[in-house]
Structure formats: structure tokens, C-alpha cells
Design a protein around this motif. Sequence first.
Motif, PDB file in Angstrom:
ATOM      1  N   SER A 147      -5.772 -10.163   7.364  1.00 31.16           N
ATOM      2  CA  SER A 147      -7.042  -9.675   6.585  1.00 31.16           C
ATOM      3  C   SER A 147      -6.574  -9.384   5.130  1.00 31.16           C
ATOM      4  N   THR A 148      -5.464  -8.709   4.732  1.00 34.27           N
ATOM      5  CA  THR A 148      -5.120  -8.383   3.603  1.00 34.27           C
ATOM      6  C   THR A 148      -4.986  -9.552   2.628  1.00 34.27           C
ATOM      7  N   VAL A 157       4.403   0.788   1.236  1.00 33.62           N
ATOM      8  CA  VAL A 157       4.550  -0.245   2.425  1.00 33.62           C
ATOM      9  C   VAL A 157       4.162  -1.542   2.083  1.00 33.62           C
ATOM     10  N   PHE A 216       0.662  -1.073   0.079  1.00 36.00           N
ATOM     11  CA  PHE A 216       0.127   0.086   0.020  1.00 36.00           C
ATOM     12  C   PHE A 216       0.881   1.222   0.083  1.00 36.00           C
ATOM     13  N   GLY A 223      -1.261  -8.564   8.692  1.00 28.59           N
ATOM     14  CA  GLY A 223      -1.532  -8.949   7.301  1.00 28.59           C
ATOM     15  C   GLY A 223      -2.409 -10.079   6.905  1.00 28.59           C
ATOM     16  N   HIS A 267      -9.096  -7.257  -3.111  1.00 27.07           N
ATOM     17  CA  HIS A 267      -7.688  -6.634  -4.050  1.00 27.07           C
ATOM     18  C   HIS A 267      -7.850  -7.158  -5.110  1.00 27.07           C
ATOM     19  N   HIS A 286     -17.440 -12.352   6.960  1.00 27.12           N
ATOM     20  CA  HIS A 286     -16.521 -11.392   7.684  1.00 27.12           C
ATOM     21  C   HIS A 286     -16.870 -11.382   9.169  1.00 27.12           C
ATOM     22  N   GLN A 287     -16.056 -10.617   9.947  1.00 26.66           N
ATOM     23  CA  GLN A 287     -16.242 -10.586  11.246  1.00 26.66           C
ATOM     24  C   GLN A 287     -17.503  -9.686  11.579  1.00 26.66           C
ATOM     25  N   GLU A 288     -17.691  -8.676  11.181  1.00 27.45           N
ATOM     26  CA  GLU A 288     -18.995  -7.924  11.129  1.00 27.45           C
ATOM     27  C   GLU A 288     -20.045  -8.498  10.381  1.00 27.45           C
ATOM     28  N   ASP A 320     -13.415 -14.875   9.074  1.00 22.21           N
ATOM     29  CA  ASP A 320     -12.759 -13.971   9.488  1.00 22.21           C
ATOM     30  C   ASP A 320     -13.129 -13.533  11.113  1.00 22.21           C
ATOM     31  N   ASN A 322      -8.487 -10.743   1.633  1.00 22.41           N
ATOM     32  CA  ASN A 322      -8.877  -9.897   0.766  1.00 22.41           C
ATOM     33  C   ASN A 322      -8.050 -10.229  -0.654  1.00 22.41           C
ATOM     34  N   GLY A 339      -2.878  -6.216  12.216  1.00 21.06           N
ATOM     35  CA  GLY A 339      -1.837  -5.581  11.393  1.00 21.06           C
ATOM     36  C   GLY A 339      -0.853  -6.265  10.985  1.00 21.06           C
TER      37      GLY A 339
END
Lengths: 527, 412
Positions: free
Chosen positions: A48-49, A21, A18, A46, A58, A91-93, A171, A52, A44
Motif C-alpha cells: 500500500s505504501t 523505520v 516513517f 509495503g 505520499h 481503494h479496497q474500501e 488495491d 501511495n 505490512g
Amino acid sequence: MTQQQPTILRMQGITKSFQGVRALDDVTLEVGAGTIHAICGENGAGKSTLMNVLSGVHPYGTYEGKIVFEGQAVTFKDIKESVAAGIAIIHQELTTIPELSITENIFIGNEITKFGLINWDLAKKRTTDLLSQVGLTMDPGTPIKYLGAGQQQLVEIAKALSKDVRLLILDEPTSSLNETESNNLLGIIKELKGRGITAIMISHKLNEIAMIADAVTVIRDGRVIETYPVTAGQVDENRIIRSMVGRTIENRYPLHESHPGEVIFEVADWCVEDPNVAGRMVCKHSNFYVRAGEIVGFAGLMGAGRTELMRSIFGHSYGIWRSGSVKLKGTQQKITSVDAAIRQGLAYLPEDRKVYGINLLDKISTTIVSANLKAILQHGLISLDAQQRVAEDYHEALNIKMANVNYGVTTLSGGNQQKVVLAKWLFTNPDTLILDEPTRGIDVGAKYEIYKLIHALADEGKAIILVSSELVELLGMADRIYTLFEGRITGMLKCDEANQEKLMRMMTSKTEAEPGSTTRETLHEIP
Amino acid sequence: MKYLKQIFSGDIRQYTMVIALVVFILVFHIASGGKVITPSNFQNLISGYFYVLLMALGMLMVIVIGQIDLSVGSVAAFTGMFLAITARDLGFPWWLAILASLIVGVAIGSLQGFWLSKLNVPGFITTLGGMMIFRGATIWISGSKSVPVPEELKIFGAGYLPDWGRELTGLNNLTLLLGIIGIAIYAFIQLRRRSRSAEVTGVKEGLWLVVLRIVLVGAVIGFLAYTFASGRKGTSFPVPGVTLIILIVFYQILTQRTRFGRSVYAVGGNKNAARLSGVNVPKTYFLTMLNMSVLATLAGIMFVGRTTAAGPADGNMWELDVIASVFIGGAAVSGGIGTVPSTMVGGMVMVVLSNGLQLLGVGADRTAVIKGCVLLIAVAFDILNKQQGRPSITGRLFPKKENPEEKAMEGP
């Protein structure tokens, strides 16, 4: 393990950046057909990325590397294409629509039509069938809003099944479920596995991984640290934690010895009425006290009234106060507004950070000073220099990982956001800190740091109230633990005499002392 | 572009809007055969449209708390008419009439604030009601006729600074002085900020950057001051412009440097979190709505001063220009986002459009069509622009799933 099974999914050399980074760095993941593959990692890291990338959120071309699914190289441009290929992500939500029925939710966007009209009869029939596959026996016409979170999760799985899914990505599926619901869900996932559906499950909960996973992959800082099999329900928790955080955590809770002093916070006969349901009491004659330098835990199941109790004490910010008093350092105080509570040295770190704790549009520095702007006023105006200095101080003191104190709070991971909220409350210089689920939704490493901070605050002589739904956390952190059940304090145990079973019994006991009885007195007894 | 950003870092977020504004001015100037960038037109621009910018200051705060005020045009009309009638029928001297009008403005604002803060009626509804009530009331109390206002009010709506020493320079020297003071203050603030930030963060900005910035901004201020000063005898930078500048500075400080300003953003960003941080949410609502009505009253008073009479149709559709200004300036519909400088740029875009199209002889009908299109394009462009990595309004309004990997990349 996976060696014997044919591979259903192979993600090879996935690199995703991204704006320069790297979020994922040469990640290779192999998932055996018909297995349950767990993915662990700090927030953080990675995870979920990666998911995705797999599900086409993505699109192909925005990452490097290749994905082979069922022997075919796939290049998903969006979620629709991955769903068509047989990959579904939950998804989590929850993404269910509350007002619609189960059937409508399952077939939304995928309606069974005849002559251009929806064939509801067939849809209902198929829904009943799908529901039975996930162990639900309900009328398919039931509106989703009447279902619990766990049941809704199952409906989402049923929806995935309706689309002939062969790889199910979950997730953190149990993050908003209670224990029974979690166990049920995990059972269903295991059953689906029996029918040949592969699952990838992102989870922080090591006991769940032990229960159902066949293999576990640990990701840290965008790299795969290791993948190893889970055999016979055995996982080496320490090994996973070590891989996740890149350091050894001998104990999940830092060692600490409390030195409680005087009682500085005391609540007596606290009664609060539900603001929405007249006559329903959410806090019933609660009595408790906290000493300086003491960490006092509050345990209770969902709906026991922990948050309601704390928020009503914190400047009557919840419910309608009916009776009761608060004594601070031995003096009775009337605290009827949040502002007054802050002035009297109370701080409340709310449970749901995104809803109650933080303004996501705000900067880190302005968030930190937001509860005590008075302290940085200069000639009646906010001093931006002071704001900067305060923010930098807490940045260092709490070891908040950030690029710049003037960046938005959303640039931080969950654990660091929580530290920012903690900093905001520390800047009000409180004597008593109420921490409501301070470690929910943050990763193991950040939890450990928050625990250390809590200990440090206790050592400074602050009274700490720790509300948590994790009994292990309370047992690891608190000096004493109160239990709540249906708005009443049902008991109090010292840490050395408490264990999970005892606490659970007190949290579910309907027998409790009547107001004024001796049990209640002993609860409140101050040695 | 990147260069430009470096020069103006932290000063103007809406580069694109600033550029669009400059382009509009130049295009209109050329298309009208050189009628836009002239002293008299600049003076007209200010005294003809100051009310948009003035009310946008209040509307910004209303929109930041997540509300909207549709009644500002009607409130301005009503208070202007009230002033005219008290002066004519009750024989109030001009100052008493102004005072009475302001009191009515405060009363109206309190009422709108009361509906919102105490009864939780959304601002959209309370002010929609207010819009109808005060438009009707304006026509009612005036009997559908224009009412003249005292002569003394003219200075507030269309006055000029006194002329002295024109024999020496051929210019309005007070305007020039204002310009020079403006440049000096800007230079002082820039230099002080540079040394202060070096003290606090240890990062010192290159001196050439700061100097370049001062030179550039100074040139713009200087050019404007010269243009305003070089009008015909007796003209200068208009008095409503001076009022506006004072208010802009006041509201910039209010929104950025006071507890009240912070609570406005806090309430708009997350009401629950604001409440649990000790912000008095109803009070913030109340004061913001009250402030808006007071500014609308001020605009109404200045407007009737300029037109020398209060008309029943005054302030018609003002609310739309004002609201559009705030959104062109990058504010978010759901609240929490928006700044004074950006709003002023947005307001200038609306003003320049109205003025430029008028000079080209475009009728009110087509002007409205064009302004509507500009609003849509500007906001869409703004959103697209901000989605490309920089602090995205949409991204912040609708935060995606827990995805720190991605969020971590978003730097302002």
C-alpha cells in the motif's frame, strides 16, 4: 512478457521511511504498457505504501528514488496530480457516496458544466457509455446504494475511465466481492487491458493472479523479493507463498489429528427472529453439537445466517430469541447476556474485527484483559501489574509481533491484531470458542499461525466452532462441517467425505428437512 | 522539552497545555501587577471556580462515552434552588435539605440516563431538553427571586480549614500538613511504581529521573501549599478545594482502575466491540449520565453555600466552561479519549483565564470572546501536535485505510 512491451511505469530505488523505520527499501518496479501486473505480499509488506507513493498520497520529496511514467519523470504532490497524469487508484474500501446517483458519483469533483451549470444530460449520456465499458447496463440515475459491492466497484472503475486513465491501480479489488462478482470484475480488467489500459493489482488471491496477471511482483518487508512472468495462466503458488513469507509452507494447513471427546456444546431447535424485520426468521430450528477437542466448521453463503446463529447463541447478542436451548457439558443453560455467556465458558471471536472485535483507541494490554477484568481485580481495583503480566504472557504464547504491550492496537498489523483479539478470548478461559472468519483479511503467514493456534486449542480439549466463507479453509481445518442455507442447517459432513462441490450443493440447496423429520434427527445424532 | 518529557513520562500527556497554563499564570501575574500569585487570589480561584473542575470530572466521562451534557448548569441551579426552598419554606434543617437536593439530583440524572439508555435518545437532545426544563423550573419555583440558604452551608462553599499553631509558624499549619502528605504520597507512588515496573517488565527507570521528578513535583506542591497557607489569619486551603482533591483522586481511580471505568472507555471507543466483550452498554450510559447530574447537584449545593443564596440565574452557561475544559484537556468529540489529569489541566486553563481577565478588569463580554478563541486554538494546536507522529487523536478517530506500514510507526 514485459521485455517486449514498452515500459509504462518505472519506479526506481524507492525508499520511504516513517520516523526512521523503513517501510520501503530501494524498491524498483517496472510495469509493461498494456499488462496486468500483480503485487503480492503479506500485510505490512509495503504494498500500500508503494502505491501511495505512486499516486501522490505520499508527496514527492517525502521518499527517495524516482518515478518515470510514460517516459517522463513525475513528481506528484497529491492525488490530483497523479489523476491528471492518467493514474487512478481504486481503494479496497468503496469511496462511493450511497445517496447519490451513479452519474453524480462518476462526475463528482469533475462535473461537466456549461455556463457554470452542470450539464446533466451530457453527463448521463457519458455515464451510460462509461457503464457499458465496464459491462453495466443500468439507469445512470440509480442511487449507488441500490448497487451491490461488485457493481459499485465497477462504477469506481468507470469513474476512473471518465478521467482518461492509462494506469489503473486496484488495491485488493475483490476482497469484498463474491465469486461471481469477482470473476466479472476480473473479466472487465482483462477487457480494459485489451483496450490498452495498464493495471496494477494488489491481491492475496493466487487464483486471481493466475487468471489475469501477466507478471507478478512479490514484496516482503519493504523489499522486492522477485518479479516473474505469469505465462499461460500458470503460477507457481508455492513459489509465491514462499517468497511472500520467506519460508516454505509445505501445506497451507498444518497437519493435525483431532481426538474428540465428550459432547460439551449442544444447540437444539434454535430459532431467532430478525430484529429489524418482524416475522423474518434468521435461524430456523438449528441443531448441532460440538465435542471437546473437535473443530466443527460452518459453511454458508452470504446471508445464510452463520454469524446471526453464532451471535444469537452468544448471549442473545443478535436478534430476538424465539426458541431453542443450549446445553453445556450436558446441562441446559440459559444464556441471555454476553456476560453470562462468558461466565458459562463461551467465547466469540467476531467476524469484522474493526467493527465488532476491537476498540482501536485501546492499548494492547488493556484489550487482552478487557473481557475478563474480574480475573485481575485486587481489592476491587484492576491490578495494572497483573494486566501487564497477562499481556506479556499472551504476547509470548501467541507470538504476537509488537514493540510493547502498552502501545495502541493500531500499531499492529491485521494478523497480530487478530491474535490480540484471540488472546482476549483465551483469557476468559472458555470451553467453547466460536471463531467467526478468524483469518479474513490477514496474510498467509499469520493465517498459518492462527491455524496452529486453533489446533493447539483443540488439543487442549476446547470445542472449536469455525465459521468461514472459504471452503478450502474449512476442508483443511474442520473435523466436521455443517452447511447453512437461508437460516437452516441443511446438512453435515465429516471432513473425509466432504469436498467443495458437495458442500456448495448443500449450501445452495433449497430442499431441506422439515422440523422433526428423520434427516434432521440424523443430523443431530450423537454417536 | 524532550528532557521535560523524559522526566514526566507517562504522568502528564498534555505538556503543551501545562506549559500554556504556567505561561497564562505568569503573564496575568505580571500584567496585573502581581495580583495573581497571591494567597488570597489562589483561595478565590478555588472557591470561585471549583464548580468548573468538579463538573468537568463528570463531563469527562460523559464525553468519553461519546455523549454530551448541556444541562449541568441548569441542574446545578435547580438543585441549589430546591435546597434553598426546602430549607426556607418547608423548614428542613440544612442536612436534610442537602439530602433532599441530592435525591432530586439522582432523580434528574436517572431520568436523563433513562432517555439515553432505554430510549436511545442522544444525550445532546435529552440534556438540551433538560437544560431548558431545569432552567425554567428554577425560575418558576423561585418566582425569579433569590432565596437565602442555611448559614451552615457556607463551610462547604467558602470554608477554610481550622487554624492551629499559627503563632508558631505564622501559617495555616493544616494546609502545610496537607502539602507534606501530598508530597509524601507522590514520592511513595513514584518509588513503588519504579520497583513494581522493574518487577513486571524488567526495565528499571533511572533513580535520578524518579528523584528529580519527585523534587520537581514536590516543589510545586510545596509552593502551592505555602501560598495557600500564608494568607491572612483564618484562611487556608479552601474546603471546596479539599473536596475537589478527594474527588479528583476518586475519579482518577474510578476511570483507570475499575471495571466501570474500563467499560466507559470501551463503550466510547467501540460500542459494538464493548457489547460483545460483555460490557452492559445501556448500564454504562445510564450510570455515566446519572453521575454527571449528581456532580452538578454537588456543585450547585457548594455554590449556594458560597453565595449564601440560590439565585434564578445561578449556573448560567456553566456547561460551556465545563465542556470546554474537557476538550482543552484533549478529549475527543467522538468519544473514547480523555483522562482526569488532562481534563483538570484543561479546567485550570479556563479557570485561570476567567480569574486573570477579571483581575485585569476585562468585562464578561470580552472574557467570553477570549475564552472561545483559546478553546479553538488549544484544540487545533493539540491536534496538530499529536498529528506529528505521537498518538494522534484525529488519526485514531478517522483511521486511514488499511495501512499497517504507516500505523506501525505510531508509537505512543
